[in-house]
Design an enzyme around this catalytic site. Structure first.
Site, short mmCIF file in Angstrom:
data_model
loop_
_atom_site.label_atom_id
_atom_site.label_comp_id
_atom_site.label_asym_id
_atom_site.label_seq_id
_atom_site.Cartn_x
_atom_site.Cartn_y
_atom_site.Cartn_z
CB THR A 42 -0.76 0.00 1.34
OG1 THR A 42 -1.58 -1.06 1.24
CG2 THR A 42 -1.72 1.34 1.25
N GLY A 148 -1.31 -6.56 5.32
CA GLY A 148 -1.71 -5.04 5.24
C GLY A 148 -2.95 -4.78 5.55
N GLY A 188 -7.78 11.78 4.52
CA GLY A 188 -8.76 12.80 4.08
C GLY A 188 -8.17 14.40 3.92
CG HIS A 442 21.14 30.47 13.45
ND1 HIS A 442 19.84 30.69 13.76
CD2 HIS A 442 21.70 31.50 12.59
CE1 HIS A 442 19.58 32.13 13.52
NE2 HIS A 442 20.39 32.51 13.04
C1 FAD Z 1 -3.30 7.34 0.85
C2 FAD Z 1 -2.17 6.71 2.00
C3 FAD Z 1 -1.31 7.61 2.78
C4 FAD Z 1 -0.32 6.97 3.73
N1 FAD Z 1 0.48 7.72 4.05
C5 FAD Z 1 1.32 7.36 4.99
C6 FAD Z 1 2.41 7.86 5.59
O1 FAD Z 1 2.67 9.27 5.07
N2 FAD Z 1 3.33 7.40 6.26
C7 FAD Z 1 3.05 6.18 6.80
O2 FAD Z 1 3.84 5.61 7.74
N3 FAD Z 1 1.84 5.51 6.44
C8 FAD Z 1 1.21 5.79 5.54
N4 FAD Z 1 0.18 5.19 5.18
C9 FAD Z 1 -0.13 3.90 5.38
C10 FAD Z 1 0.91 2.76 5.06
O3 FAD Z 1 0.68 2.77 3.69
C11 FAD Z 1 0.53 1.30 5.79
O4 FAD Z 1 0.92 1.60 7.32
C12 FAD Z 1 1.59 0.47 5.35
O5 FAD Z 1 1.67 0.20 4.06
C13 FAD Z 1 1.40 -0.85 5.97
O6 FAD Z 1 2.59 -1.88 5.56
P1 FAD Z 1 2.11 -3.40 5.68
O7 FAD Z 1 3.25 -4.06 5.40
O8 FAD Z 1 1.45 -3.81 7.05
O9 FAD Z 1 0.90 -3.82 4.53
P2 FAD Z 1 0.63 -3.18 2.97
O10 FAD Z 1 1.60 -2.09 2.75
O11 FAD Z 1 -0.86 -3.05 3.02
O12 FAD Z 1 1.32 -4.46 2.20
C14 FAD Z 1 0.51 -5.66 2.21
C15 FAD Z 1 0.60 -6.27 0.73
O13 FAD Z 1 0.22 -7.64 1.22
C16 FAD Z 1 0.12 -8.10 -0.20
N5 FAD Z 1 -0.99 -9.23 0.09
C17 FAD Z 1 -2.10 -9.29 1.16
N6 FAD Z 1 -2.57 -10.50 1.12
C18 FAD Z 1 -2.02 -11.16 0.26
C19 FAD Z 1 -2.25 -12.88 0.02
N7 FAD Z 1 -2.88 -13.50 0.40
N8 FAD Z 1 -1.12 -13.13 -0.88
C20 FAD Z 1 -0.01 -12.43 -1.43
N9 FAD Z 1 0.17 -11.00 -1.20
C21 FAD Z 1 -1.08 -10.52 -0.30
C22 FAD Z 1 -0.94 -6.90 -0.96
O14 FAD Z 1 -1.03 -7.08 -2.23
C23 FAD Z 1 0.04 -5.68 -0.22
O15 FAD Z 1 0.91 -5.26 -1.11
C24 FAD Z 1 -0.88 5.71 4.01
C25 FAD Z 1 -1.77 4.97 3.66
C26 FAD Z 1 -2.70 5.59 2.44
C27 FAD Z 1 -3.58 4.48 2.08
#
Ligand code: FAD
Length: 463
Positions: A42, A148, A188, A442
């Site tokens: 994500t 995620g 948002g 500074h």
């Molecule tokens: C618009 C937006 C802005 C954001 N801005 C920030 C920010 O500025 N700073 C910040 O710290 N966080 C931000 N976030 C939050 C951040 O993106 C998430 O906290 C982070 O991506 C979480 O990481 P993760 O590894 O837990 O999961 P994710 O990044 O959600 O990755 C999970 C991955 O697992 C894969 N997956 C899931 N299930 C399966 C399966 N069964 N088999 C194979 N693959 C699978 C998915 O395809 C995905 O690629 C933002 C989120 C959004 C939506």
């Protein structure tokens, strides 16, 4: 059907999963990572990185727009700028694509095998992956769930057509004339502000009495002021009820029905863990509400299965997922590790930006014991003045008895870059005297941090 086995299997290549796999690979652990989409999850594809790219483009556009007609105090004058959002989005996609390749390269360099496809548990040691060339079965000693999160959909506003999530908002080819944002949380507001700067007429509909409700009101005040200056209408205590005929239907705080004209309705009411579709029922893990329950080593209730990142709860932030991933990799390699972080800083890339690390004044008070608070306004900081960024402040919260710093917050233009200093101070167990006694270069906004500590000690120099 093909079968492979490995020591460590990571499901999901978001910031949690890919960091876990890279670190495990570096430590010589035989590691496989499965990803259904693109590397980076994500955060890299539809979250942190693309949103910050769009926010930056919007900031630049707005800055230049203010220079039209020679009104800029900087003495710069331009003719009316034009924004081609399709090109902006293509530029953003280029950054994402470079980083996709970067993550894939880092996994390869660490000796990690990547399997592309959707993984489903068969049992606590076996996963089946639907790949383009058929089903790949993977057996592993240890499995890390890093699946995620996904945007929450409102039953009255299902995604589709004009109703979009942050993912679609980051890929629009035109700036909507009228944009309604449902949910005044950080996603948002970050996107709402960006679109307002790009010329959209933006209305934010928030059910709670305040926007950015997880932060204290003093900290969010400069953001609220800026929303008004940007012409963003904020409807508080208001509930989105549905969409009809190019409008968002809203029940206002006094119970009346209202219509907000909107070409696009961006729904940002939160994110939910991805706990469906991958066979959670096959392994029957203990849950903590909607999240997977973990202990201080990210172990789940089943032996040999770990969970990290957004699927394990708040704060749903990329750097929390990464830190958990690194820790779990080291545990899988036989190191003694457990979660010992003192703070997870959070940044909100609104205008102005917000940074928090550790406890707010209210939270510190609730812990009992006397506290000291030092606040230093950017209006008294030379560097902030040279950037036209005088709105905002740095605030330090410390114990009154031994001056141990408990929390640090800032709001201001460019304040996000202070997050590292704030996190470091808390992690090192700094006292007010440590920050006050550190020479800060500074002119920088970081001097505001030093001055806030000095203020708490009763002898700020520049105010
Ligand atoms: C618009 C937006 C802005 C954001 N801005 C920030 C920010 O500025 N700073 C910040 O710290 N966080 C931000 N976030 C939050 C951040 O993106 C998430 O906290 C982070 O991506 C979480 O990481 P993760 O590894 O837990 O999961 P994710 O990044 O959600 O990755 C999970 C991955 O697992 C894969 N997956 C899931 N299930 C399966 C399966 N069964 N088999 C194979 N693959 C699978 C998915 O395809 C995905 O690629 C933002 C989120 C959004 C939506």
């Amino acid at each position: 059907m093909k079968e492979i086995s490995c020591k460590l299997l990571v499901i999901g290549a978001g910031p949690g999963g890919y960091v876990c796999a890279i670190r495990a690979g570096q430590l010589g652990v035989d590691t496989v990572i499965v990803e259904a989409g693109k590397p980076g999850g994500t955060c890299l594809n539809v979250g942190c990185i693309p949103s910050k790219a769009l926010i930056h483009a919007a900031e630049e556009f707005e800055k230049v727009s203010h220079m039209v007609g020679g009104n800029s105090p900087l003495g710069i004058s331009v003719t009316a700028p034009v924004l081609d959002l399709a090109r902006t989005v293509a530029w953003k996609d280029g950054i994402v694509s470079r980083l996709n390749s970067g993550v894939a390269g880092l996994l390869k360099k660490a000796g990690v095998k990547t399997v592309q496809g959707w993984a489903t548990f068969r049992d606590g040691k076996t996963v089946a992956v639907e790949t383009e060339t058929g089903v790949q079965v993977i057996r592993a000693e240890t499995i890390v769930i890093a699946t995620g999160s996904a945007p929450v959909e409102l039953p009255s506003l299902p995604f589709g057509d004009a109703v979009i999530s942050s993912t679609e908002a980051l890929a629009l080819s035109e700036v909507p004339k009228k944009l309604a944002v449902v949910g005044g949380g950080y996603i948002g507001l970050e996107l709402g502000i960006a679109f307002a700067k790009m010329g959209a007429e933006v209305t934010v509909v928030e059910a709670l009495p305040r926007v950015l409700a997880q932060y204290d009101a003093e900290l969010t005040r400069p953001v609220v002021k800026r929303l008004a200056a940007l012409g963003i209408e904020v409807m508080l205590g208001a509930k989105a009820k549905g969409a009809k005929g190019g409008a968002l239907l809203v029940e206002t705080s006094d119970g009346k029905n209202a219509k907000v004209a909107a070409d696009k309705i961006l729904v940002t009411v939160g994110r939910k863990p991805v706990t469906e579709g991958w066979g959670l029922d096959q392994i029957d893990l203990d849950m903590a509400g909607k999240f997977i329950r973990i202990d201080d080593q990210c172990r789940t209730s089943m032996r040999g299965i770990f969970a990290i990142g957004d699927v394990t709860g708040e704060p749903m932030l990329a750097h929390r997922a990464m830190a958990q991933g690194e820790m779990v990799a080291e545990i899988a390699a036989g190191h003694k590790r457990s979660w010992d972080k003192r703070s997870i800083p959070a940044v909100c890339f609104t205008d102005p930006e917000l940074v928090t690390a550790g406890l707010s004044p209210e939270e510190a008070k609730a812990h009992g014991g006397e506290i000291k608070i030092g606040m230093f306004p950017f209006a008294a900081n030379g560097r902030a003045m040279t950037k036209l960024g005088e709105d905002g402040f740095v605030r330090v919260v410390a114990r009154a008895d031994n001056h141990l710093v408990l929390g640090i917050q800032a709001v201001g233009q460019g304040a996000s870059e202070l997050a590292g200093a704030f996190g470091l101070a808390l992690e090192m167990g700094a006292r007010l005297e440590d920050i006050a006694g550190t020479i800060h270069a500074h002119p920088t906004q970081g001097e505001g941090f030093q001055e806030a500590a000095l203020k708490a000690l009763g002898h700020a120099l520049h105010i």
